[in-house]
Scaffold this motif. Sequence first.
Motif, PDB file in Angstrom:
ATOM      1  N   GLY A 117       0.796  -1.219   0.000  1.00  0.00           N
ATOM      2  CA  GLY A 117       0.000   0.000   0.000  1.00  0.00           C
ATOM      3  C   GLY A 117       0.823   1.261   0.000  1.00  0.00           C
ATOM      4  N   PHE A 118       0.237   2.315   0.595  1.00  0.00           N
ATOM      5  CA  PHE A 118       0.781   3.653   0.449  1.00  0.00           C
ATOM      6  C   PHE A 118       0.835   4.399   1.775  1.00  0.00           C
ATOM      7  N   SER A 119       1.900   5.166   1.936  1.00  0.00           N
ATOM      8  CA  SER A 119       2.000   6.205   2.959  1.00  0.00           C
ATOM      9  C   SER A 119       1.924   7.540   2.229  1.00  0.00           C
ATOM     10  N   LEU A 122       4.645  10.751  -1.469  1.00  0.00           N
ATOM     11  CA  LEU A 122       3.916   9.488  -1.607  1.00  0.00           C
ATOM     12  C   LEU A 122       4.895   8.324  -1.642  1.00  0.00           C
ATOM     13  N   THR A 123       4.691   7.354  -0.747  1.00  0.00           N
ATOM     14  CA  THR A 123       5.523   6.146  -0.711  1.00  0.00           C
ATOM     15  C   THR A 123       4.650   4.931  -0.985  1.00  0.00           C
ATOM     16  N   MET A 124       5.110   4.096  -1.913  1.00  0.00           N
ATOM     17  CA  MET A 124       4.440   2.825  -2.176  1.00  0.00           C
ATOM     18  C   MET A 124       5.366   1.683  -1.815  1.00  0.00           C
ATOM     19  N   VAL A 125       4.820   0.636  -1.171  1.00  0.00           N
ATOM     20  CA  VAL A 125       5.567  -0.584  -0.858  1.00  0.00           C
ATOM     21  C   VAL A 125       4.761  -1.776  -1.360  1.00  0.00           C
ATOM     22  N   ALA A 176       2.882   1.355 -11.126  1.00  0.00           N
ATOM     23  CA  ALA A 176       1.776   1.909 -10.346  1.00  0.00           C
ATOM     24  C   ALA A 176       2.003   3.404 -10.059  1.00  0.00           C
ATOM     25  N   LEU A 177       3.212   3.753  -9.623  1.00  0.00           N
ATOM     26  CA  LEU A 177       3.483   5.154  -9.292  1.00  0.00           C
ATOM     27  C   LEU A 177       3.393   6.046 -10.523  1.00  0.00           C
ATOM     28  N   GLN A 178       3.872   5.585 -11.652  1.00  0.00           N
ATOM     29  CA  GLN A 178       3.792   6.387 -12.859  1.00  0.00           C
ATOM     30  C   GLN A 178       2.338   6.652 -13.258  1.00  0.00           C
ATOM     31  N   LYS A 179       1.475   5.649 -13.121  1.00  0.00           N
ATOM     32  CA  LYS A 179       0.056   5.832 -13.431  1.00  0.00           C
ATOM     33  C   LYS A 179      -0.615   6.779 -12.440  1.00  0.00           C
ATOM     34  N   ILE A 180      -0.231   6.667 -11.164  1.00  0.00           N
ATOM     35  CA  ILE A 180      -0.802   7.555 -10.142  1.00  0.00           C
ATOM     36  C   ILE A 180      -0.372   8.997 -10.384  1.00  0.00           C
ATOM     37  N   ILE A 181       0.911   9.189 -10.709  1.00  0.00           N
ATOM     38  CA  ILE A 181       1.413  10.540 -11.009  1.00  0.00           C
ATOM     39  C   ILE A 181       0.643  11.170 -12.155  1.00  0.00           C
TER      40      ILE A 181
END
Length: 377
Positions: A324-326, A341-344, A368-373
């Motif tokens: 998930g995410f912090s 934003l941190t994803m693990v 995932a991070l690229q899509k969220i950005i």
Amino acid sequence: MVTNAQILEVLSPGEEESYKERKQVISAEFVLATPYVPAREAQFVRYSHQQLDGSWIVVDVSVDELRQFHRPSTRTVCRKRPSGCLIRDMQNGSSLVTWVENVDVREKEDEMHAILKPFVESSFAFGASRWIATLQRQAERFIYSTGINISPSDAPISPEGRRSLTMTANKMVVSFCNDICNSTYHHWTSSNKTRLKTMEVKTNKRRGDPGKPLGLHRTAGCTVELISSHNRVFDYLSDIQNRPHWERMSSGSSVKALVNITTGPDPRNCISVLAMSNHKDILILQECCTDATGSYVIFAPISPDVFQSMLYGVDQELPLMPFGFSILPNVSGSILDGTLLTMVFQITVKNVSSKQAVEVVTQIVKEALQKIIEAVN
């Protein structure tokens, strides 16, 4: 957050099971929810005292005599000056808490990512406001999850089912918080950088973690700086309709909540069980929590049979692999009112080499991070 905490000695136990007049020698690591900030190691004496008016004082202080317990450290060392809290009963079912945090820190500069340094140097990362917010959130979670307060929008569920579901979600959250931090037992190494210079993925490997499936686990984590506000990023990630956009497993699927339990006066603080139309044999346990100092969106796959058992109040020693995410508000960095934003993400290594497993989890985090950005910036 605090990890690897242990009581080294009780100096004055006082009455059994009582904290009215107790001194303890404690060793602990204070951590932030990201692999990019090293833990702050501290050893201190904690003194708790109940005053004649019924109020409580809890004070932590590092003293030179604790050197007998000291072990050589290559990590960030934290020395506590008198810090702690005053707790007063307001006679209306609530408490008034005053918190003071006063520390000297010798940081390990080479272990800290540049985008997080301003945040850590502000009092927002480890200061009194974070302790107060965490205490408030945990108090609310207890009141709502035990059924003392129940939101009208909650799914009808038995008290036993509510207890079992919230206990399992709490184990998931604790496990995730241990996984995401950079502590003595969770050492991260840098992976290859992407074309985006601001996205460097870190990985680690562990075996034998309590509460996890048996086997070798490979974990990838990455922190990025976003221009969008902390609340916007949290709302996007906690909205289950957005999940197929950024997550591989639910891509091309419709997602619905089978159960939703509110864990605070803010309805965004909740525990849910999600079903995906293209995966009949897997459900997702999700907990979302948010306050002014930060947010989390945490998931773990569970089976439908386990979910049914929880509804009946059956407690199980369930192995969980949370991810998930912090989501931290960037209060002092180069992008004010932005987000850190941190994803693990983690997997159990099966039928592939450890190196291949690292490549898989690293790619999942990057994608995932690229899509969220793209979605929130």
